[in-house]
Scaffold this motif. Structure first.
Motif, PDB file in Angstrom:
ATOM      1  N   LEU A  31       0.863  -1.172   0.000  1.00 39.31           N
ATOM      2  CA  LEU A  31       0.000   0.000   0.000  1.00 39.31           C
ATOM      3  C   LEU A  31       0.902   1.226   0.000  1.00 39.31           C
ATOM      4  O   LEU A  31       1.796   1.328   0.840  1.00 39.31           O
ATOM      5  CB  LEU A  31      -0.897  -0.014   1.249  1.00 39.31           C
ATOM      6  CG  LEU A  31      -1.853   1.150   1.460  1.00 39.31           C
ATOM      7  CD1 LEU A  31      -2.867   1.247   0.319  1.00 39.31           C
ATOM      8  CD2 LEU A  31      -2.568   0.988   2.797  1.00 39.31           C
ATOM      9  N   THR A  32       0.714   2.128  -0.951  1.00 37.79           N
ATOM     10  CA  THR A  32       1.512   3.349  -1.004  1.00 37.79           C
ATOM     11  C   THR A  32       0.593   4.563  -0.972  1.00 37.79           C
ATOM     12  O   THR A  32      -0.595   4.465  -1.281  1.00 37.79           O
ATOM     13  CB  THR A  32       2.372   3.428  -2.286  1.00 37.79           C
ATOM     14  OG1 THR A  32       1.515   3.617  -3.421  1.00 37.79           O
ATOM     15  CG2 THR A  32       3.221   2.175  -2.468  1.00 37.79           C
ATOM     16  N   VAL A  33       1.175   5.698  -0.618  1.00 35.52           N
ATOM     17  CA  VAL A  33       0.481   6.985  -0.633  1.00 35.52           C
ATOM     18  C   VAL A  33       1.287   7.914  -1.528  1.00 35.52           C
ATOM     19  O   VAL A  33       2.510   8.012  -1.388  1.00 35.52           O
ATOM     20  CB  VAL A  33       0.383   7.582   0.792  1.00 35.52           C
ATOM     21  CG1 VAL A  33      -0.250   8.967   0.764  1.00 35.52           C
ATOM     22  CG2 VAL A  33      -0.387   6.652   1.710  1.00 35.52           C
ATOM     23  N   ARG A  52      -1.662  -3.433  -3.661  1.00 42.21           N
ATOM     24  CA  ARG A  52      -1.637  -4.792  -4.215  1.00 42.21           C
ATOM     25  C   ARG A  52      -2.006  -5.721  -3.072  1.00 42.21           C
ATOM     26  O   ARG A  52      -1.458  -5.614  -1.973  1.00 42.21           O
ATOM     27  CB  ARG A  52      -0.248  -5.140  -4.738  1.00 42.21           C
ATOM     28  CG  ARG A  52      -0.106  -6.558  -5.273  1.00 42.21           C
ATOM     29  CD  ARG A  52       1.344  -6.937  -5.589  1.00 42.21           C
ATOM     30  NE  ARG A  52       2.105  -5.893  -6.224  1.00 42.21           N
ATOM     31  CZ  ARG A  52       2.287  -5.746  -7.544  1.00 42.21           C
ATOM     32  NH1 ARG A  52       1.744  -6.622  -8.364  1.00 42.21           N
ATOM     33  NH2 ARG A  52       3.013  -4.774  -8.023  1.00 42.21           N
ATOM     34  N   CYS A  53      -2.966  -6.628  -3.321  1.00 46.45           N
ATOM     35  CA  CYS A  53      -3.350  -7.578  -2.281  1.00 46.45           C
ATOM     36  C   CYS A  53      -3.787  -8.894  -2.911  1.00 46.45           C
ATOM     37  O   CYS A  53      -4.173  -8.942  -4.077  1.00 46.45           O
ATOM     38  CB  CYS A  53      -4.447  -7.011  -1.379  1.00 46.45           C
ATOM     39  SG  CYS A  53      -5.907  -6.371  -2.210  1.00 46.45           S
ATOM     40  N   THR A  54      -3.696  -9.940  -2.102  1.00 46.62           N
ATOM     41  CA  THR A  54      -4.092 -11.273  -2.546  1.00 46.62           C
ATOM     42  C   THR A  54      -5.570 -11.485  -2.228  1.00 46.62           C
ATOM     43  O   THR A  54      -6.111 -10.854  -1.322  1.00 46.62           O
ATOM     44  CB  THR A  54      -3.236 -12.348  -1.859  1.00 46.62           C
ATOM     45  OG1 THR A  54      -3.360 -12.187  -0.441  1.00 46.62           O
ATOM     46  CG2 THR A  54      -1.773 -12.221  -2.251  1.00 46.62           C
ATOM     47  N   GLY A  81     -13.516   0.976  -2.245  1.00 51.50           N
ATOM     48  CA  GLY A  81     -13.413  -0.468  -2.393  1.00 51.50           C
ATOM     49  C   GLY A  81     -12.112  -0.840  -3.084  1.00 51.50           C
ATOM     50  O   GLY A  81     -11.547  -0.063  -3.845  1.00 51.50           O
ATOM     51  N   ALA A  82     -11.625  -2.041  -2.792  1.00 47.28           N
ATOM     52  CA  ALA A  82     -10.390  -2.532  -3.399  1.00 47.28           C
ATOM     53  C   ALA A  82     -10.639  -3.884  -4.046  1.00 47.28           C
ATOM     54  O   ALA A  82     -11.501  -4.647  -3.600  1.00 47.28           O
ATOM     55  CB  ALA A  82      -9.298  -2.648  -2.339  1.00 47.28           C
ATOM     56  N   ARG A  83      -9.888  -4.167  -5.093  1.00 46.84           N
ATOM     57  CA  ARG A  83      -9.960  -5.457  -5.783  1.00 46.84           C
ATOM     58  C   ARG A  83      -8.656  -6.206  -5.500  1.00 46.84           C
ATOM     59  O   ARG A  83      -7.581  -5.769  -5.904  1.00 46.84           O
ATOM     60  CB  ARG A  83     -10.144  -5.229  -7.287  1.00 46.84           C
ATOM     61  CG  ARG A  83     -10.286  -6.521  -8.062  1.00 46.84           C
ATOM     62  CD  ARG A  83     -10.567  -6.273  -9.516  1.00 46.84           C
ATOM     63  NE  ARG A  83      -9.586  -5.330 -10.042  1.00 46.84           N
ATOM     64  CZ  ARG A  83      -9.801  -4.535 -11.079  1.00 46.84           C
ATOM     65  NH1 ARG A  83     -10.953  -4.555 -11.692  1.00 46.84           N
ATOM     66  NH2 ARG A  83      -8.871  -3.711 -11.499  1.00 46.84           N
ATOM     67  N   ALA A  87      -2.698  -8.029  -8.527  1.00 43.92           N
ATOM     68  CA  ALA A  87      -2.188  -6.976  -9.411  1.00 43.92           C
ATOM     69  C   ALA A  87      -2.150  -5.642  -8.664  1.00 43.92           C
ATOM     70  O   ALA A  87      -2.871  -5.440  -7.683  1.00 43.92           O
ATOM     71  CB  ALA A  87      -3.069  -6.846 -10.652  1.00 43.92           C
ATOM     72  N   GLU A  88      -1.315  -4.732  -9.146  1.00 43.98           N
ATOM     73  CA  GLU A  88      -1.264  -3.399  -8.557  1.00 43.98           C
ATOM     74  C   GLU A  88      -2.400  -2.547  -9.116  1.00 43.98           C
ATOM     75  O   GLU A  88      -2.661  -2.564 -10.310  1.00 43.98           O
ATOM     76  CB  GLU A  88       0.077  -2.730  -8.846  1.00 43.98           C
ATOM     77  CG  GLU A  88       0.213  -1.379  -8.155  1.00 43.98           C
ATOM     78  CD  GLU A  88       1.590  -0.787  -8.304  1.00 43.98           C
ATOM     79  OE1 GLU A  88       2.444  -1.077  -7.444  1.00 43.98           O
ATOM     80  OE2 GLU A  88       1.808  -0.049  -9.289  1.00 43.98           O
ATOM     81  N   HIS A  89      -3.070  -1.816  -8.228  1.00 44.70           N
ATOM     82  CA  HIS A  89      -4.183  -0.943  -8.605  1.00 44.70           C
ATOM     83  C   HIS A  89      -3.985   0.427  -7.970  1.00 44.70           C
ATOM     84  O   HIS A  89      -3.296   0.562  -6.963  1.00 44.70           O
ATOM     85  CB  HIS A  89      -5.517  -1.518  -8.099  1.00 44.70           C
ATOM     86  CG  HIS A  89      -5.841  -2.855  -8.646  1.00 44.70           C
ATOM     87  ND1 HIS A  89      -6.359  -3.053  -9.900  1.00 44.70           N
ATOM     88  CD2 HIS A  89      -5.713  -4.088  -8.098  1.00 44.70           C
ATOM     89  CE1 HIS A  89      -6.548  -4.336 -10.104  1.00 44.70           C
ATOM     90  NE2 HIS A  89      -6.160  -4.994  -9.025  1.00 44.70           N
ATOM     91  N   ARG A  90      -4.621   1.459  -8.525  1.00 49.28           N
ATOM     92  CA  ARG A  90      -4.639   2.803  -7.957  1.00 49.28           C
ATOM     93  C   ARG A  90      -5.825   2.922  -7.003  1.00 49.28           C
ATOM     94  O   ARG A  90      -6.855   2.288  -7.214  1.00 49.28           O
ATOM     95  CB  ARG A  90      -4.798   3.867  -9.059  1.00 49.28           C
ATOM     96  CG  ARG A  90      -3.687   3.920 -10.057  1.00 49.28           C
ATOM     97  CD  ARG A  90      -2.484   4.744  -9.719  1.00 49.28           C
ATOM     98  NE  ARG A  90      -2.781   6.063  -9.192  1.00 49.28           N
ATOM     99  CZ  ARG A  90      -1.969   6.716  -8.357  1.00 49.28           C
ATOM    100  NH1 ARG A  90      -0.838   6.178  -7.961  1.00 49.28           N
ATOM    101  NH2 ARG A  90      -2.279   7.913  -7.909  1.00 49.28           N
TER     102      ARG A  90
END
Length: 140
Positions: A31-33, A52-54, A81-83, A87-90
């Motif tokens: 997780l980045t900011v 990025r998460c599993t 919400g997060a998927r 994969a890396e997402h914004r």
């Protein structure tokens, strides 16, 4: 107000107040900011970054809070919400602060990637990633 945003805000606020990281989290989860956040003329704050998460078993959210002059005073800045698919997402969260005005300049962000895992009647929170970063709030 719908229950889901209220629950997310309450859980995120409670968990962002702790210094503990995600115990046993997968090291590939990140997780980045972004180093610059935005403050609009109407006071809306926008924070962003990447994650990025599993895959998990429940819904996952990115929550964020911001502090400025007093590090003990944290302002919740939205949730999204997060998927979790590896994969890396914004991510991007926006919100307004009602109790105290924030200004352009240095600030501190805490962000959490949080899953609500089904465990019977009440889902329990599980951290995927937690991060803190100093940023600059820039005026739009």
């Amino acid at each position: 107000m719908p229950v889901r945003p209220v629950l997310l805000a309450a859980l995120t606020a409670a968990m962002l107040g702790t210094a503990a990281g995600p115990a046993g989290a997968d090291p590939s989860e990140t997780l980045t900011v972004d180093p610059v956040g935005r403050i609009a003329p109407d006071g809306t704050i926008t924070l962003s970054g990447t994650y990025r998460c599993t895959p998990g078993t429940g819904p996952v959210f990115v929550g964020s809070s911001l502090s400025q002059a007093d590090p003990r005073v944290k302002h919740g800045i939205g949730g999204s919400g997060a998927r979790c698919d590896g994969a890396e997402h914004r991510w991007q969260n926006s919100g307004t602060v009602s109790s105290e005005a924030l200004t352009a300049g240095p600030a501190h962000v805490q962000a959490t990637l949080l899953e609500l895992r089904p465990t019977g009647i009440v889902p329990l929170p599980a951290f995927h990633a937690v991060t803190e970063q100093d940023i600059t709030l820039a005026q739009d």
